[in-house]
Design an enzyme around this catalytic site. Structure first.
Site, PDB file in Angstrom:
ATOM      1  CD1 TRP A   1     130.086   3.578  29.881  1.00 20.46           C
ATOM      2  CD2 TRP A   1     128.914   5.090  31.026  1.00 20.46           C
ATOM      3  NE1 TRP A   1     128.977   3.890  29.135  1.00 20.46           N
ATOM      4  CE2 TRP A   1     128.235   4.811  29.817  1.00 20.46           C
ATOM      5  CE3 TRP A   1     128.349   6.000  31.913  1.00 20.46           C
ATOM      6  CZ2 TRP A   1     127.031   5.423  29.463  1.00 20.46           C
ATOM      7  CZ3 TRP A   1     127.141   6.614  31.566  1.00 20.46           C
ATOM      8  CH2 TRP A   1     126.494   6.332  30.358  1.00 20.46           C
TER       9      TRP A   1
ATOM     10  CG  ASP B   1     128.916  -2.026  40.414  1.00 18.94           C
ATOM     11  OD1 ASP B   1     128.423  -1.490  39.402  1.00 18.94           O
ATOM     12  OD2 ASP B   1     128.604  -3.166  40.804  1.00 18.94           O
TER      13      ASP B   1
ATOM     14  CE  LYS C   1     121.766   0.796  31.048  1.00 21.16           C
ATOM     15  NZ  LYS C   1     122.714  -0.225  30.600  1.00 21.16           N
TER      16      LYS C   1
ATOM     17  CG  ASP D   1     123.221   0.439  48.296  1.00 25.35           C
ATOM     18  OD1 ASP D   1     122.997   1.317  47.441  1.00 25.35           O
ATOM     19  OD2 ASP D   1     122.320  -0.222  48.841  1.00 25.35           O
TER      20      ASP D   1
ATOM     21  N   GLY E   1     133.488  -1.542  34.277  1.00 24.66           N
ATOM     22  CA  GLY E   1     134.510  -0.501  34.222  1.00 24.66           C
ATOM     23  C   GLY E   1     134.650   0.190  32.881  1.00 24.66           C
TER      24      GLY E   1
END
Length: 258
Positions: free
Chosen positions: A60, A78, A160, A96, A58
């Site tokens: 971000w 998540d 990322k 998902d 959490g």
């Protein structure tokens, strides 16, 4: 406690961003990565609608909430349950991000199409460079696919990625869907980390092309390895290095599926 554990504890105690996050009640030192990315690229603005893919634990979500304020709106997705944050305009969904029913649930919560999609998710780390790079590419390509389904035209994307042989090809793939693509490593990233952030600015509205010739998209194909090796069209599209990585990933995915 083993030597490795002691080193890890000592490293964390001396970690500036870990200590800063703890002091300010942020759930993760990664919170500062998003602050720094936003400072450099102006991705998220006040009142924006944001979707955070792979949002646990959490950090971000907290950073995004600090930026958008109480007039914005944030939905996180998540596979893990994320402890609720004390804000009415921040909601985390367990599910998902590749499943349409989860995306529908997110869309139903959002006041409008998101301005920004963010993803700081990491795959399970094996310690094998090629495998981790391939797992990262799978996850980040799924994030990109989700972004093209949800983002409003002109929206922004940050994800990322672990560095490796196909990193530049992933950046090229992102550039197909955004006016500009950038790469950066924020100051809060550890020096020894292979992580790099890919930024997509101003979504062009294109739907994700499942038939793309990009070797990144080919990574997601679960055809038998023999077909991948002998396919003449595929051989023209990818280099030997890419092919080797692809075959490793397909083998890994097949064994996991079995």
């Amino acid at each position: 406690m083993g030597k490795k554990d002691k080193r890890w504890v000592l490293q964390r105690k001396n970690d500036h961003y870990y200590n800063l996050a703890k002091k300010r009640n942020y759930r993760s030192r990664a919170t500062y990565k998003l602050f720094q990315l936003n400072e450099k690229f102006n991705l998220i603005k006040e009142r924006n609608v944001v979707v955070d893919l792979g949002c646990a634990p959490g950090g971000w979500l907290q950073a995004a909430r600090d930026i958008v304020g109480d007039k914005g709106f944030i939905v996180g997705i998540d596979l893990q349950t994320v402890k609720p944050l004390p804000y009415e305009n921040v909601i985390a969904i367990k599910g998902d991000m590749t499943k349409e029913e989860i995306l529908k649930q997110a869309r139903d919560l959002l006041p409008e199409k998101p301005d920004v999609i963010i993803c700081d998710a990491s795959p399970n780390i094996s310690g094998v460079w090629d495998v981790d790079h391939a797992r990262s590419l799978e996850l980040t390509t799924m994030a990109l696919m989700t972004a093209t389904k949800m983002l409003k035209r002109g929206g922004n994307f940050v994800v990322k990625v672990f560095q490796g042989d196909l990193f530049e090809k992933y950046v090229q793939l992102v550039s197909e869907y955004f006016d500009k693509a950038f790469t950066t490593k924020p100051r809060a990233s550890r020096d020894e980390s292979a992580e790099v952030y890919v930024i997509g600015k101003r979504f062009n509205g294109r739907k994700f092309d499942l038939n793309s010739k990009s070797p990144i998209v080919k990574l997601l194909d679960l055809k038998p390895v023999e077909e991948e090796i002998t396919s003449p069209s595929l051989r023209k599209e990818i280099s030997k290095e890419d092919s080797g990585l692809m075959i490793k990933r397909i083998k890994e995915m097949r064994s996991k599926k079995e």
